[in-house]
Design a protein around this motif. Sequence first.
Motif, mmCIF file in Angstrom:
data_model
loop_
_atom_site.group_PDB
_atom_site.id
_atom_site.type_symbol
_atom_site.label_atom_id
_atom_site.label_comp_id
_atom_site.label_asym_id
_atom_site.label_seq_id
_atom_site.Cartn_x
_atom_site.Cartn_y
_atom_site.Cartn_z
ATOM 1 N N GLU A 12 40.749 -23.245 17.792
ATOM 2 C CA GLU A 12 41.242 -23.191 19.273
ATOM 3 C C GLU A 12 42.666 -24.812 18.525
ATOM 4 O OE1 GLU A 12 42.007 -22.702 22.079
ATOM 5 O OE2 GLU A 12 40.919 -21.367 21.370
ATOM 6 N N GLN A 25 47.814 -18.555 21.484
ATOM 7 C CA GLN A 25 48.059 -20.103 21.099
ATOM 8 C C GLN A 25 49.435 -20.744 21.443
ATOM 9 O OE1 GLN A 25 45.093 -22.490 19.979
ATOM 10 N NE2 GLN A 25 43.406 -20.824 19.000
ATOM 11 N N ASP A 40 45.301 -28.396 26.968
ATOM 12 C CA ASP A 40 45.771 -27.048 28.135
ATOM 13 C C ASP A 40 46.526 -27.091 29.604
ATOM 14 O OD1 ASP A 40 44.440 -29.109 29.571
ATOM 15 O OD2 ASP A 40 42.325 -28.048 30.653
#
Length: 246
Positions: free
Chosen positions: A35, A79, A135
Amino acid sequence: MLTLVDTRRGDRLPLGWCTGRLVRLCASLPYVEAELSILGLRIAVVTDLLRRVLEELHGQQAMVAVAAPGMTETTLREQLEPLWVQAPAGVIDSPHAGAEVLGGPIDVLVTSAGDTSAGTGILRLTVGAMTGPCDGDGSVLRMLVLLRHYAQSAHLDEKDLDAADETLYRWRELIARWGAQASAPMPQEVVSRAYAACDDDLDIPAVLALLSSLEHDDDIREGAKFETFAHLDRILGLDLARFLGH
């Protein structure tokens, strides 16, 4: 001419040597357990901004490789796409492998202060540390990155996210309204100053400040405002025309 501050040398370096040929960029992205951190996202956006300035303002062809060891192209694309970052030419384990993907040595390495890839790239841009939530809506995160000069450190909180979301939503609504008006020429002084800010070490916050002033300038026709916002969004990548036709 686009000039950037080389972190290693501490001085400004024009990209004049790249005129007329492919410019090879590499983004070195930190991440945790596949991530990207907010800093990793920031580095990716800054690299994308550099590509856009080269292509949109200077007619250069630019190619980007991403150094993210162990991360697959699919994961990376998932992403980066929400932030309107173009998919890279390839994902590599180290900037030293950039030439294999880009077909020649790296011209500019965009990285963080902790990157030890010394000597890689003719010019090195070090992106300041950034902490906070990563996020949420990709365009809002991109807006947050653009509001601060890439070299400055920053800590983001929910208030920052809300403020960026509010500005982005308002601009999209205005552009949808302005787009229904008769077109008019862009104010050249505003455009020229925006170009100069982009070329001045990617001073994108100055571009956003110009747009904010233009938003409230009653002497500029709405059709001209629409053309200017839409034109500069080719560099900003904020999807400002999203509400057109709604």
